[in-house]
Design a protein around this motif. Sequence first.
Motif, PDB file in Angstrom:
ATOM      1  N   LEU A  35     100.490  41.868  -7.967  1.00 21.78           N
ATOM      2  CA  LEU A  35      99.127  41.344  -8.017  1.00 21.78           C
ATOM      3  C   LEU A  35      98.796  40.520  -6.779  1.00 21.78           C
ATOM      4  O   LEU A  35      99.633  39.774  -6.270  1.00 21.78           O
ATOM      5  N   THR A  36      97.558  40.636  -6.307  1.00 24.10           N
ATOM      6  CA  THR A  36      97.074  39.715  -5.288  1.00 24.10           C
ATOM      7  C   THR A  36      96.797  38.380  -5.976  1.00 24.10           C
ATOM      8  O   THR A  36      96.659  38.333  -7.207  1.00 24.10           O
ATOM      9  N   PRO A  37      96.716  37.282  -5.214  1.00 23.88           N
ATOM     10  CA  PRO A  37      96.446  35.986  -5.849  1.00 23.88           C
ATOM     11  C   PRO A  37      95.188  35.982  -6.702  1.00 23.88           C
ATOM     12  O   PRO A  37      95.163  35.377  -7.777  1.00 23.88           O
TER      13      PRO A  37
ATOM     14  N   MET B 191      88.095  39.420  -0.229  1.00 17.07           N
ATOM     15  CA  MET B 191      89.067  39.494   0.871  1.00 17.07           C
ATOM     16  C   MET B 191      90.485  39.280   0.347  1.00 17.07           C
ATOM     17  O   MET B 191      91.439  39.928   0.788  1.00 17.07           O
ATOM     18  N   LEU B 192      90.637  38.353  -0.603  1.00 17.20           N
ATOM     19  CA  LEU B 192      91.934  38.127  -1.240  1.00 17.20           C
ATOM     20  C   LEU B 192      92.334  39.337  -2.080  1.00 17.20           C
ATOM     21  O   LEU B 192      93.487  39.756  -2.097  1.00 17.20           O
ATOM     22  N   LEU B 193      91.352  39.899  -2.776  1.00 21.27           N
ATOM     23  CA  LEU B 193      91.586  41.067  -3.623  1.00 21.27           C
ATOM     24  C   LEU B 193      92.076  42.247  -2.799  1.00 21.27           C
ATOM     25  O   LEU B 193      92.946  43.009  -3.227  1.00 21.27           O
ATOM     26  N   ASP B 194      91.536  42.390  -1.589  1.00 23.19           N
ATOM     27  CA  ASP B 194      91.914  43.494  -0.699  1.00 23.19           C
ATOM     28  C   ASP B 194      93.196  43.210   0.073  1.00 23.19           C
ATOM     29  O   ASP B 194      93.646  44.049   0.866  1.00 23.19           O
TER      30      ASP B 194
ATOM     31  N   SER C 221      96.219  35.725   2.536  1.00 23.89           N
ATOM     32  CA  SER C 221      97.368  35.366   1.700  1.00 23.89           C
ATOM     33  C   SER C 221      97.048  34.156   0.834  1.00 23.89           C
ATOM     34  O   SER C 221      96.004  33.513   0.998  1.00 23.89           O
ATOM     35  N   MET C 222      97.964  33.829  -0.066  1.00 20.99           N
ATOM     36  CA  MET C 222      97.793  32.646  -0.907  1.00 20.99           C
ATOM     37  C   MET C 222      97.776  31.394  -0.046  1.00 20.99           C
ATOM     38  O   MET C 222      97.047  30.444  -0.326  1.00 20.99           O
TER      39      MET C 222
ATOM     40  N   ILE D 278      96.275  28.434  -8.794  1.00 22.84           N
ATOM     41  CA  ILE D 278      95.818  29.820  -8.722  1.00 22.84           C
ATOM     42  C   ILE D 278      94.397  29.933  -9.274  1.00 22.84           C
ATOM     43  O   ILE D 278      93.533  30.617  -8.709  1.00 22.84           O
ATOM     44  N   LEU D 279      94.134  29.248 -10.386  1.00 22.92           N
ATOM     45  CA  LEU D 279      92.808  29.311 -10.999  1.00 22.92           C
ATOM     46  C   LEU D 279      91.727  28.726 -10.104  1.00 22.92           C
ATOM     47  O   LEU D 279      90.557  29.117 -10.188  1.00 22.92           O
ATOM     48  N   ARG D 280      92.101  27.787  -9.229  1.00 28.57           N
ATOM     49  CA  ARG D 280      91.124  27.197  -8.308  1.00 28.57           C
ATOM     50  C   ARG D 280      90.544  28.234  -7.346  1.00 28.57           C
ATOM     51  O   ARG D 280      89.450  28.046  -6.803  1.00 28.57           O
TER      52      ARG D 280
END
Length: 311
Positions: free
Chosen positions: A145-147, A195-198, A202-203, A182-184
Amino acid sequence: MTEKEKTKSKGQAKGQSKGLGKGLSALLGSTDKEYSTIEKGEAAPPRPDRDLPIEFLVANAYQPRKVFDEDKARDLVESIREKGILQPILVRPKGPDEYEIIAGERRWRAAQAAGLHRVPAIVRELTDGEALEIAIIENVQRHDLTPIEEAMGYQRLIDEFGHTQEMLGKIVGKSRSHIANILRLLALPKNVQNMLLDGLLSMGHARALITADEPEKLARRIIDEGLSVRQAEKIAKEAKGPKKPLETKSRDSRGAKDADTLALENDLSESLGLKVQIDFQGEKGGEVRIQYKTLEQLDDICQKLSGNDEF
């Protein structure tokens, strides 16, 4: 189904509901030890309950992964074409000749591409909450999973199934502060989340963006210039400028708060993830008010104030 089988089925369902929030092996039951251990990298293959026609399987409505890696998918297709599916697909019955995939959607997709007509499957009666838990656990353990996908999965468990951050931490083997951080990410602008999804950010980059004044602008610069996490953090910090010492007077002649007080409120709000208000009262001192909506948020505040929280 005989009365004995019905009784056994009810007992299994009852046991599974008690396992909610206790991890993958608890959700699947002790008889599925092979499935739970293989997720941790052990070699013992699980035993399938049966072979199902591939057209009987449908995609998981609770699949947390939104992006499937095409290169990995091609490699998996070739592997399945040559050796078959080594690890059964976990499913739950949805209707006559229909089974919803809980874990193994990528294997199912690859099996179709490889031209398989039947697939090995483990069939379990699971609730919607258990189905989402297992889907998240499997992907987190595989680092698939991505972040932002991870954050969206956790938020769905909170919103739809009443999970707390502490429960989520136990389910996936993460600290509660990891879950909170992570929820933030869901507070970031939608374009930055994409962009994070793609996988473009990075985290580590995401942590810098959460505190940035213009997260979308910085995100595009990170991608365009190939900035490291340290460089992104430095730019975000420099953009805020040096913090000015607070003056005793916090309001102007019109009664509005001055820029320094508003800036400090904003910094504290971003740090805590909650709304913070500062009200100076001259020589009497003042008040700092932190607003929270849930007991989990209150617990986070207490952890941070006591210095026991990871951040």
